[in-house]
Design an enzyme around this catalytic site. Structure first.
Site, short mmCIF file in Angstrom:
data_model
loop_
_atom_site.label_atom_id
_atom_site.label_comp_id
_atom_site.label_asym_id
_atom_site.label_seq_id
_atom_site.Cartn_x
_atom_site.Cartn_y
_atom_site.Cartn_z
N SER A 94 43.62 40.20 46.10
CA SER A 94 44.18 39.85 47.51
C SER A 94 42.96 39.89 48.21
O SER A 94 43.43 38.82 49.35
CB SER A 94 45.40 41.25 47.35
OG SER A 94 44.52 41.91 48.16
N ILE A 96 40.85 37.52 48.33
CA ILE A 96 40.16 36.92 47.60
C ILE A 96 41.43 35.38 48.22
O ILE A 96 41.13 34.25 48.91
CB ILE A 96 39.92 35.97 45.76
CG1 ILE A 96 39.05 36.86 45.00
CG2 ILE A 96 39.96 34.70 45.89
CD1 ILE A 96 37.69 36.70 46.46
N GLY A 97 43.14 36.15 47.47
CA GLY A 97 43.90 35.02 47.88
C GLY A 97 44.04 35.20 49.90
O GLY A 97 44.65 34.10 50.77
N GLU A 121 41.51 28.42 37.27
CA GLU A 121 41.58 26.90 37.78
C GLU A 121 41.40 27.31 39.25
O GLU A 121 42.56 27.25 39.78
CB GLU A 121 43.42 26.53 37.20
CG GLU A 121 43.02 26.39 36.00
CD GLU A 121 44.19 27.33 35.80
OE1 GLU A 121 44.74 27.39 35.84
OE2 GLU A 121 44.78 26.63 34.53
N GLN A 138 41.37 39.65 38.60
CA GLN A 138 41.89 41.28 37.65
C GLN A 138 42.37 40.79 36.35
O GLN A 138 43.61 40.22 37.12
CB GLN A 138 42.05 42.21 38.49
CG GLN A 138 44.12 41.50 39.28
CD GLN A 138 43.95 42.59 40.77
OE1 GLN A 138 43.37 43.50 40.24
NE2 GLN A 138 44.57 42.28 41.00
#
Length: 174
Positions: A94, A96-97, A121, A138
């Site tokens: 999360s 990173i998002g 990707e 993860q």
């Protein structure tokens, strides 16, 4: 059912292999994987599904690498994983998002028996500096019901690095 962190730890060395393994990366129901220093980018456009598409390698320097929106970066995990009797799945973290980074477009699912590095990707929604070794995603594990047939062959099994699309091999089989 998804395995707990304690169950992941219990199955290490049998159903689950993660190399290198660091207990600090174990979560309540997943294990964090880190970004390797190499990235691939496609170098000639348009891409063609029926042909190998040329790529070039980028190295993430110590000071980081600026990723730009509109580009696809293929990365890989530092960790090599192998899974038996379970379905491995990959998701972005999360944190990173929340920076606007996607770590996979459609390939977050592994087959029972998959072994290899996970190709990522990577896309970003706005310019973002990334660093090698960051805990980028993860892995978590689902149990399987029914008779298991392990994934033994395939285009990406036992890979040794970042894998660009090998879809063209599907056309060669016809």
């Amino acid at each position: 059912m998804i395995l707990t962190g304690k169950e992941i730890l219990k199955r290490l060395g049998s159903d689950i292999k993660i190399e290198p393994y660091d207990e600090k990366l174990l979560n309540p129901n997943s294990y964090n994987l880190r970004l390797h220093e190499d990235l691939l980018v496609y170098s000639e456009f348009p891409l063609d599904m029926k042909k190998p598409n040329p790529v070039r390698t980028l190295k993430i320097p110590e000071e980081g690498l600026l990723l730009e929106p509109g580009n696809l970066y293929l990365g890989r995990t530092i960790e090599f994983t192998e899974t038996h009797n379970l379905v491995p799945m990959l998701e972005g973290r999360s944190s990173i998002g929340r920076l606007g980074m996607f770590v996979h477009i459609t390939a977050g699912f592994g087959d029972v028996g998959f072994k290899g590095f996970w190709t990522l990707e990577i896309q970003v929604t706005h310019p973002l500096r990334v660093y090698s070794g960051v805990q980028i995603c993860q892995i978590f594990y689902h149990t399987v019901e029914g008779e298991i047939s392990e994934y033994k062959s395939g285009k990406y099994q036992a890979n040794q690095g970042i894998q660009p699309s090998l879809l063209y091999k599907d056309f060669e089989k016809k």
